[in-house]
Design a protein around this motif. Sequence first.
Motif, PDB file in Angstrom:
ATOM      1  N   GLY A 120      43.408  30.370   8.042  1.00 12.78           N
ATOM      2  CA  GLY A 120      42.988  30.990   6.793  1.00 12.78           C
ATOM      3  C   GLY A 120      42.823  32.481   7.022  1.00 12.78           C
ATOM      4  N   PHE A 121      41.998  33.102   6.201  1.00 11.36           N
ATOM      5  CA  PHE A 121      41.783  34.543   6.329  1.00 11.36           C
ATOM      6  C   PHE A 121      40.953  34.805   7.580  1.00 11.36           C
ATOM      7  CE2 PHE A 121      39.450  38.445   4.992  1.00 11.36           C
ATOM      8  CZ  PHE A 121      40.558  39.273   4.952  1.00 11.36           C
ATOM      9  N   THR A 179      47.782  51.823  -0.367  1.00 13.78           N
ATOM     10  CA  THR A 179      47.272  53.105   0.112  1.00 13.78           C
ATOM     11  C   THR A 179      45.869  52.947   0.679  1.00 13.78           C
ATOM     12  OG1 THR A 179      48.481  54.096  -1.715  1.00 13.78           O
ATOM     13  CG2 THR A 179      46.925  55.493  -0.539  1.00 13.78           C
ATOM     14  N   LEU A 180      45.049  52.255  -0.087  1.00 15.40           N
ATOM     15  CA  LEU A 180      43.676  51.997   0.377  1.00 15.40           C
ATOM     16  C   LEU A 180      43.682  51.196   1.672  1.00 15.40           C
ATOM     17  CD1 LEU A 180      41.725  51.078  -2.859  1.00 15.40           C
ATOM     18  CD2 LEU A 180      41.080  52.807  -1.197  1.00 15.40           C
ATOM     19  N   TYR A 181      44.566  50.191   1.729  1.00 18.58           N
ATOM     20  CA  TYR A 181      44.614  49.289   2.876  1.00 18.58           C
ATOM     21  C   TYR A 181      45.034  50.043   4.129  1.00 18.58           C
ATOM     22  CZ  TYR A 181      45.872  45.160   5.603  1.00 18.58           C
ATOM     23  OH  TYR A 181      45.954  44.202   6.567  1.00 18.58           O
ATOM     24  N   GLU A 182      46.053  50.944   3.948  1.00 20.02           N
ATOM     25  CA  GLU A 182      46.494  51.733   5.104  1.00 20.02           C
ATOM     26  C   GLU A 182      45.357  52.605   5.614  1.00 20.02           C
ATOM     27  OE1 GLU A 182      49.135  51.519   6.897  1.00 20.02           O
ATOM     28  OE2 GLU A 182      49.799  49.865   5.630  1.00 20.02           O
ATOM     29  N   GLY A 226      43.954  39.653   9.093  1.00 19.50           N
ATOM     30  CA  GLY A 226      44.485  39.190   7.810  1.00 19.50           C
ATOM     31  C   GLY A 226      44.589  37.687   7.805  1.00 19.50           C
ATOM     32  N   SER A 227      45.198  37.168   6.783  1.00 18.50           N
ATOM     33  CA  SER A 227      45.385  35.727   6.733  1.00 18.50           C
ATOM     34  C   SER A 227      46.393  35.312   7.789  1.00 18.50           C
ATOM     35  CB  SER A 227      45.906  35.310   5.367  1.00 18.50           C
ATOM     36  OG  SER A 227      44.926  35.558   4.402  1.00 18.50           O
ATOM     37  N   VAL A 228      46.178  34.118   8.312  1.00 15.16           N
ATOM     38  CA  VAL A 228      47.140  33.559   9.260  1.00 15.16           C
ATOM     39  C   VAL A 228      48.318  33.040   8.432  1.00 15.16           C
ATOM     40  CG1 VAL A 228      47.536  31.760  10.945  1.00 15.16           C
ATOM     41  CG2 VAL A 228      45.352  32.949  10.893  1.00 15.16           C
ATOM     42  N   ILE A 240      46.125  41.876   0.608  1.00  7.70           N
ATOM     43  CA  ILE A 240      45.488  43.187   0.729  1.00  7.70           C
ATOM     44  C   ILE A 240      44.163  43.196  -0.031  1.00  7.70           C
ATOM     45  CG2 ILE A 240      45.702  45.560  -0.117  1.00  7.70           C
ATOM     46  CD1 ILE A 240      48.636  45.439   0.719  1.00  7.70           C
ATOM     47  N   MET A 241      44.161  42.610  -1.211  1.00 11.42           N
ATOM     48  CA  MET A 241      42.916  42.569  -1.979  1.00 11.42           C
ATOM     49  C   MET A 241      41.851  41.778  -1.242  1.00 11.42           C
ATOM     50  SD  MET A 241      43.428  44.465  -4.489  1.00 11.42           S
ATOM     51  CE  MET A 241      42.095  44.198  -5.633  1.00 11.42           C
ATOM     52  N   ARG A 242      42.277  40.691  -0.581  1.00 13.72           N
ATOM     53  CA  ARG A 242      41.341  39.895   0.208  1.00 13.72           C
ATOM     54  C   ARG A 242      40.783  40.737   1.341  1.00 13.72           C
ATOM     55  NH1 ARG A 242      44.552  35.168   1.923  1.00 13.72           N
ATOM     56  NH2 ARG A 242      44.792  34.726  -0.276  1.00 13.72           N
ATOM     57  N   ALA A 243      41.675  41.495   1.980  1.00 12.41           N
ATOM     58  CA  ALA A 243      41.244  42.307   3.113  1.00 12.41           C
ATOM     59  C   ALA A 243      40.325  43.434   2.660  1.00 12.41           C
ATOM     60  CB  ALA A 243      42.461  42.866   3.836  1.00 12.41           C
ATOM     61  N   LEU A 244      40.589  43.950   1.446  1.00 13.13           N
ATOM     62  CA  LEU A 244      39.744  45.035   0.936  1.00 13.13           C
ATOM     63  C   LEU A 244      38.390  44.515   0.478  1.00 13.13           C
ATOM     64  CD1 LEU A 244      42.287  47.164  -1.121  1.00 13.13           C
ATOM     65  CD2 LEU A 244      41.185  47.784   1.013  1.00 13.13           C
ATOM     66  N   GLY A 245      38.286  43.246   0.294  1.00 12.94           N
ATOM     67  CA  GLY A 245      37.003  42.676  -0.083  1.00 12.94           C
ATOM     68  C   GLY A 245      36.821  42.528  -1.583  1.00 12.94           C
ATOM     69  N   TYR A 246      37.910  42.350  -2.304  1.00 14.48           N
ATOM     70  CA  TYR A 246      37.794  42.141  -3.753  1.00 14.48           C
ATOM     71  C   TYR A 246      37.030  40.835  -3.995  1.00 14.48           C
ATOM     72  CZ  TYR A 246      39.223  41.475  -8.600  1.00 14.48           C
ATOM     73  OH  TYR A 246      39.228  41.279  -9.940  1.00 14.48           O
ATOM     74  N   PRO A 247      35.972  40.912  -4.818  1.00 10.74           N
ATOM     75  CA  PRO A 247      35.060  39.770  -4.863  1.00 10.74           C
ATOM     76  C   PRO A 247      35.644  38.505  -5.471  1.00 10.74           C
ATOM     77  CG  PRO A 247      34.441  41.410  -6.488  1.00 10.74           C
ATOM     78  CD  PRO A 247      35.513  42.024  -5.657  1.00 10.74           C
ATOM     79  N   ARG A 248      36.644  38.623  -6.346  1.00 10.63           N
ATOM     80  CA  ARG A 248      37.154  37.402  -6.970  1.00 10.63           C
ATOM     81  C   ARG A 248      38.331  36.869  -6.190  1.00 10.63           C
ATOM     82  NH1 ARG A 248      37.272  39.189 -13.234  1.00 10.63           N
ATOM     83  NH2 ARG A 248      38.228  37.165 -13.558  1.00 10.63           N
ATOM     84  N   LYS A 249      38.582  35.586  -6.380  1.00  8.18           N
ATOM     85  CA  LYS A 249      39.713  34.990  -5.684  1.00  8.18           C
ATOM     86  C   LYS A 249      40.978  35.252  -6.476  1.00  8.18           C
ATOM     87  CE  LYS A 249      37.797  31.322  -2.899  1.00  8.18           C
ATOM     88  NZ  LYS A 249      37.617  29.893  -2.755  1.00  8.18           N
ATOM     89  N   LEU A 250      41.978  35.783  -5.800  1.00 10.26           N
ATOM     90  CA  LEU A 250      43.256  36.022  -6.440  1.00 10.26           C
ATOM     91  C   LEU A 250      44.202  34.904  -6.055  1.00 10.26           C
ATOM     92  CD1 LEU A 250      43.985  39.820  -6.178  1.00 10.26           C
ATOM     93  CD2 LEU A 250      43.422  38.476  -8.183  1.00 10.26           C
ATOM     94  N   SER A 251      44.803  34.306  -7.036  1.00  4.50           N
ATOM     95  CA  SER A 251      45.718  33.218  -6.749  1.00  4.50           C
ATOM     96  C   SER A 251      47.153  33.713  -6.867  1.00  4.50           C
ATOM     97  CB  SER A 251      45.486  32.065  -7.729  1.00  4.50           C
ATOM     98  OG  SER A 251      46.558  31.176  -7.666  1.00  4.50           O
ATOM     99  N   MET A 252      48.033  32.986  -6.189  1.00  6.11           N
ATOM    100  CA  MET A 252      49.455  33.319  -6.301  1.00  6.11           C
ATOM    101  C   MET A 252      49.938  33.061  -7.720  1.00  6.11           C
ATOM    102  SD  MET A 252      50.546  34.122  -3.176  1.00  6.11           S
ATOM    103  CE  MET A 252      52.226  33.634  -2.851  1.00  6.11           C
ATOM    104  N   GLU A 253      49.179  32.297  -8.464  1.00  2.94           N
ATOM    105  CA  GLU A 253      49.617  31.953  -9.811  1.00  2.94           C
ATOM    106  C   GLU A 253      48.959  32.816 -10.873  1.00  2.94           C
ATOM    107  OE1 GLU A 253      48.890  27.752 -10.064  1.00  2.94           O
ATOM    108  OE2 GLU A 253      51.021  27.366  -9.779  1.00  2.94           O
TER     109      GLU A 253
END
Lengths: 880, 442
Positions: free
Chosen positions: A283-284, B103-106, A361-363, B12-25
């Motif tokens: 996971g992440f 940009t933020l992530y880099e 990051g995520s695996v 990237i959003m997950r890594a930046l710490g965006y509080p909501r879950k983003l789905s692929m859908e």
Amino acid sequence: MRLTILEPASQPHTGVVACVDWVSPTGGASSSSSSSSGAGGRGASRGRGALELVTAGDDGSLQRWVPGLDALEATGPAAEAGVAVTGMAWLGSGGRGGGGGGGGGAGTVVALACSDGTLRLFNALTGREEKQAAATSAGAAVCVAADADGAVLATGGEDGSVKVWSRAGMLRATVAMADAPVFAVSWSAGADRILFASGRTLAIKSVAGDRAGKASVSWTAHDGPVLCADWSPVHSLVVSGGEDGKYKVWDSEGRALFASAPLLHPVTSVAWSPRGESFAAGGFETLRLCDRAGWSLARQSLAASGVGSGKAAAAGEAAAGAGGSAARAGAAGAAAADGAAGADDASGGGGAAASDAVPFGSVLALSWSPDGTALAVGGAAGRVVVAQPLGRRVSEGGLFAEHSAPREVRVVDASDGTTESLELRDRVTHLSLAYGRLVVCTETQCCVYDAAKRSWATPHVTDLRSPATLLLQGARHILVADAGGSLALLGEDGRPASTAFSAAVARGLGATAARAAACADDASLALAPDCVAVLDRADGRTVRVFETRSGRPVGVPYVHTVAVRQVALSQFTPGLAERRLAIVDSAGDLWVTPVLVHEPEKLASMVESAAWCDAADALLACADGRRVLWHCPSAVWVDRDLCEAAREDVAAPAFGRIPRVLSYRGSRCVVRRGDGAAVHASVSVNTPLLYGLVRGSRWEHAVRLCRQAKERPLWAALAAMALNASQLDTAEIALASLGMADKLAFVLHVRDVPSEEGRAAEMALFRRCPDEAEAILMQASPPLVYRAVKLNVRLFRWERALALAREHDASSGKGGLTELVVAARQRLLDALGREETIASFQSAAQAVGTVDEARVRATKDRERSAEQSAVAGGAYGGSA
Amino acid sequence: MSFRELRNFTEIMRALGYPRKLSMESFRSPNFPLVADILYWLVFRYDPLASLSDNIETPDDRVAFLQAATHIVASKARIRMKSKNLYAADGRAVREMLRLASTLYEAVRSHTSAETGWGMVAEEDEHGEALASDLDAKLSGGEAVRDQARAITERGVTLFGLLEDEEALREDRAKALRFLDAASSKVGHKEEQAYVEKSVRDALREAEEQTAALQRQISELEADEKSLTARLSKTKAELERSQQRLATVKNVRPTFMDQYERLEAELAEEYAAFVRKYRNLDFLEQELTALEEREKSKAAASNKALQLLQAQLEEEAVLFDRGDENVSDKAFAAVREGAGGRGGGEADGDEAPVPVPRPRAAAGERPGAAVPGGRMDRPAGPKRHVARGSMRAPEDADDDEDEDDVDEDGESDLGSADGESELGSEDDLGDEEDDEEFEDDF
């Protein structure tokens, strides 16, 4: 268990690492040449020198890595795809399948799914693009998978298409068009079905259309899109991970076996280990190692390991080590629930080290090395690491052996507190401790230590041709299945038991040999002192049995009606004639059959797992929340009632859901619960004692034991064994104790039969085998014709009786038997008030004329006294 | 929309710490609220001081929001985002936002590899430059943090208590609010007004009833007081009467009193006489007892002395029999000492000496003694008894010729005689037996 992370010195990838795969450039067989000619070849051991890691990702470059024992090194870009790569599959070494490819580097072809929607074949060694084909109509190709032989490819695309390709990159068929992107595809063991994930559903489709018996299944698997799925060729279980943060285990029919608690982040990758006993889920920033039943074995935070300096890596390792040692302390005494404790502690260690972290990051990619000792992990932050599962532990008596370091096994003797550290030449792949022997398999060797004598200095070492896939220890033999497709049999001291065995078994298995060995697990192979049972993984229904001495097949292969889940061989009674095979099939039914002549009998249904006792021919099964013990399963061929009476059925709520019997030694069984806890349970103490007495023909003692125990199943087992051994006195006592008056009366009747053959025939009747009984009588010398005729009369087999009587009368010239049969028939008809309907009897009645009762009686007396006098004269074996 | 971009964006959003879950859908169908939320979050991630309205209710508001957001991003980050694509709120919007996010992530990644750690970045906005690497700073901050922690706990407890009450109060409050709403929104509505009037009337009636009850209670209490006062005065009068009677009775002198006093005096005299006589009697009895005691002890002493003497004499007789002359002196001296020591108190002793029977008279037993001279006179026991009564008795004995003989005979055997006398004092009987044996031998 725990995972130690191997961090390379530099990370060449600049973007997301979307796929990793192990590549063996020259195949498994000729590893020695490759270690010198292959790139690098530095200090790596023989087995691993052939293995390389290939990774690819968004930056469009293929990177090659050489894994060492304690280092991972990038050897530079292998190829430039020029487009972001989303999936990769290695097409296998190719040479093994029969001369495909040929020439240098044929084994290094990888198939890439690219974000521009193409499928590309690259030679990872030369960096040359060999083939390019459009895999999707729109959008990216997301995933690609090759079957076990590398002969056929499958791709999944963003447009929802699932396509099958040949090895050369030619489109064969479009299997499915889903309405959501396909994020994962995976092949079945026989490469005839495909598993793919689309949207929230998982689906299994047959490649060659929906043929009978191989219907496609589809089920909703997760609350969010399914991001990853893997189908193990070993036991056909599916693991999937979804955006809802759960990973779930399914069987191939789509039945849920396990669902994890939701994690904080989506599960982005899963992978079965090559042996199928565990899977990894990423996971992440985290990586989990889970048992096949789903419970967690270890958790590792990937953010803990540092870049370059290696400081953070050391910290992470130390934390993991601390977690491991805490787990050791916690679970030192009892092996129960060791997995759960270890996992908790390891996770604590990972959490502590997470403060000083570099992002992973995520695996996104996971790949096990073929020997299962290393797990390559690719992350969204562009890092690649190799995780090594360590800390597997086995124990017997007061002895604990733990795989403590890649090349080290630590043995702790609890009786005197000493610790031994066994250094091996290569990575340890298997560990087994039973019957006073510690067996350690490395990549190239199999070392057998005499654990009973604690002699750790001088193991008996046998070289292995290729890494082992399964190590099975029996009382007399050690069975090693290897990835090269052969089964090797070693004696209990580690010396090869039979030189001809491997070749003979390979001949016997034929084309399925490779897969049988490569996909072997402890449910598909069974080892008894004199034979080995092998389940054919390709069709899943055929069980072949081979002699251990010569490797010759025993009887014809047994073909079950449905897929077989588990095979087990009885252990105690010597001799192939007494060897029984137990089978648990996919419908959950438990069957037993003798290995020599197949007479399958169903014992129970809804069975999860079964095991034979090593000190008795008792069979233990976990069925539907109950613990069922058959004290004498062989009784099913003697008398089904006795088999039922010899069954002990106890509710076992402690075993939980989906229990697995790990071992049944003596009177103790160990059962692994669905949640990972090992439950030790005590079953009948008297059964092994009873079998020991019966083996020594000490029937009086056996009777005394049963009287002492006062257990009905034990009496029934004794009765069955006594009847089987024609010990009529013992059988009489046992049946009387059971209160089976009808059987008792029959046994008393049998005892009065003067001749040995006569008694054997009556016993055959008892077993409900009238033809066998008649054959016994007719094969006696001289034939007991009168008895055979009488037997048929008793069974109302009138024609047969008349035929026998006529034959005898004609040959002996004395006559009388025909008249006897006709008289008996006449009495029956008179009693029923019926007319004769059988033509042969009508003619016989005319031939005989009027029946003279006195003459009939005289005939009877004459025949009886003839038998008596023959017995007295020693014609038949023994007297009553 | 591309699979890879969507995957990378969620990652990237997950890594930046965006509080909501983003789905692929999430962006398969247009999802403007999510795009707006992400954009708002990203803009504030980029510049916490940016001023941006979050109103996206109407299409005009949305356009205004996007224009403001793209303007900020373009001016601050020099990234031109196409508002049209963003407004579509599907895969194209993802592509636009990915540029800002990456940009933020880099920045985060380069910061991480250059600086201490990844976890710090999230807190950087709140703590400014304070990277909390300084130990002193950490220590000084500790006290404040502890106080705050305590305060938080206390507040939490209070809050918890209040929230517990909330459960019970909620219903009542809701009812009240409902009523108030109804009353205020529908002024003059009959039902509510009637309810208010009824309530007021009820309250009035209740108050009146309460007043009446109180009045009733007061009057009852007054009646009680009166009755109690009456009872008190009655009891007091009774007490006075009783005291007067007591005083009159005390003044009367009873009859026979004179006679009683006279007889008492007589009794006292008689009693004194009785006591005197009794004392005398007692004294006399005591005297008598003392006298008897004295006599008894005297008799015992003389008895012992006699026994000693007798023993000496016997020894003497033995020695004499052996021909030892000297013995008698010694023996008598010993007896004198014994008798003198004990008889010190009897200097005036005029009592007759206690006659001691001589056990086993030597004369009777030894008729044929080896020394005939004087031995025959030895039985003259009474003579010596008398002599032993006084202090001078040994001198008389010296005059006795027998004793002299003995003395002269046995000078050389003094030591042995001494020894024998000592032994004899210890065990007379044994010695005598020894003697007898010797005699038999002789």
